[in-house]
Design an enzyme around this catalytic site. Structure first.
Site: not given
Length: 421
Positions: A139, A199, A201, A376
């Site tokens: 992040s 999470t 994941s 991005c």
């Protein structure tokens, strides 16, 4: 096809970097000394470029219909100037809004969210480790000082969040979407909290539990494979953080998400929502095919809201917004750091991806991530995307809580405590 070449010729000359095109048949057009060379294997891809559909051109590169030579930074500099207009233009018609809501609802059941999160985050832990910092913080970093490395800036971000939340030893802390455990473990080790992370994941869940065991933090830190909607509300948390997670929630589920956050938070407690926000007021993804590219290859089901919409949803959930900080250029620098790190290790990245369950598509996955990281980075630089840290509280209704009459939360209603050295 001469029409396409005539249309492209002045655009190529006006670019800030040298771009050359090799078209079907072997002819080369554009700058003689080129920084970037695109090789087109069919005329359809050239038409895509002429139309400024940058996301579709990215898809053609991933699928091998267009070859690419050059630096990602130069390719993105060219791409930004080839767009026909702003990619954050809004479609505000009632019909489009209804379609967006219906699609959002369909994409964000608990099962769908789990599948979509695992599609992205479970590509390969070793692949992400090649270009993330040692904590694997995925992040936006916080470059408190301009000379910081990526690793230093990520630790700065972790501490910045802990400071904003005023974490104290013994407090119950929840990390929603805890990733590879960077914030969860930082808060436990440096601030002494009792920490819970969740999470969807499987890779991240296993990785963090190994770290908890190796650091002997069992009993004070736990990582659960759990959807946020399934969290037990019988015992509330003092502080909550959600970092890079609410982009996966979906616009149609924002009331569910923030309502759940409020119920999980003790009266007077603080919540930090850190996430990507849209550059356009009414957009949920970038135009010119860029949002579609990310949805297909990177983040299926991802949706973005403008910061004003996020604040509205928080207010509707009876969360009081206390502090908002825009870290947009910090994320541009973070993404370029990731992109540069990946570019330096392309052969190793290819080898790592070939050992995963998606080995057959390893080359495509690598091309997709190269374009995603650099694209991005460009988008945050241009202001098409943004990043906000929004600090809020669940007011406790007590008129004389804290040093200021009517504060109703732990927040002191000044920012000095955040920046004290």
């Amino acid at each position: 096809m001469d029409f396409l070449l005539r249309k492209l010729a002045p655009q190529l000359e006006a670019l800030p970097v040298g771009l050359a095109l090799e078209i079907p048949g072997g002819q080369r057009v554009g700058r003689s000394s080129a920084d970037v060379v695109l090789t087109f294997h069919d005329w359809g891809s050239l038409a895509v470029l002429a139309a400024g559909q940058i996301g579709k051109l990215g898809e053609d590169i991933v699928e091998g219909r267009v070859g690419f030579e050059g630096r990602m930074r130069d390719l993105m500099a060219a791409a930004a100037h080839l767009l026909p207009g702003s990619p954050v233009a809004s479609d505000t018609s009632w019909w489009s809004d209804m379609l967006r809501r219906a699609r959002s609802l369909a994409q964000h059941s608990p099962q769908k969210d789990a599948e979509q999160v695992q599609f992205h985050y479970d590509v390969s832990d070793d692949f992400y480790a090649l270009w993330l910092d040692p904590h694997r913080v995925y992040s936006c970093a916080y470059y408190r000082d301009p000379g910081m490395s990526l690793a230093q800036a990520q630790e700065s971000k972790l501490d910045h969040i802990c400071r904003k939340l005023m974490l104290r030893p013994g407090e119950r802390f929840l990390d929603v979407g805890a990733g590879w455990g960077g914030l969860l473990l930082w808060a436990a080790e440096h601030y002494g909290v009792d920490a819970t992370g969740i999470t969807l994941s499987k890779n991240q869940h296993a990785h963090v539990n190994r770290l908890i065991e190796s650091k002997r933090l069992q009993g004070r830190v736990r990582m659960e494979l759990r959807d946020y909607r399934e969290l037990d509300e019988s015992r509330a948390f003092d502080k909550i953080a959600s970092v890079g997670m609410f982009e996966h929630v979906g616009r149609a589920n924002m009331h569910v998400y923030f309502g759940k956050i409020r119920r999980l938070l003790k009266p007077g407690g603080l919540v930090m929502n850190h996430g990507i926000t849209a550059g356009g007021v009414n957009t949920t993804q970038l135009g010119a095919g860029m949002g579609d590219f990310i949805g297909k290859y990177i983040f299926p089901g991802g949706e973005l809201l403008h910061a004003s919409h996020v604040l509205r949803e928080m207010a509707l959930a009876d969360l009081e917004m206390l502090d908002a900080e825009n870290l947009r250029p910090h994320y541009a620098r973070t993404l370029w750091a990731w992109s540069d790190a990946l570019e330096e290790q392309l052969p190793e990245a290819q080898r790592v991806l070939e050992t995963t369950g998606r080995a057959r598509d390893a080359a495509k996955v690598l091309r997709a991530y190269r374009l995603y990281l650099a694209g991005c980075a460009m988008s945050f630089e241009q202001g098409w995307l943004s990043l906000h840290q929004l600090l809020a509280s669940r007011p406790d209704g007590r008129p004389q809580t804290g040093a200021l009459r009517g504060a109703q939360s732990a927040y002191p209603f000044n920012r000095e405590y955040i920046y004290e050295r």
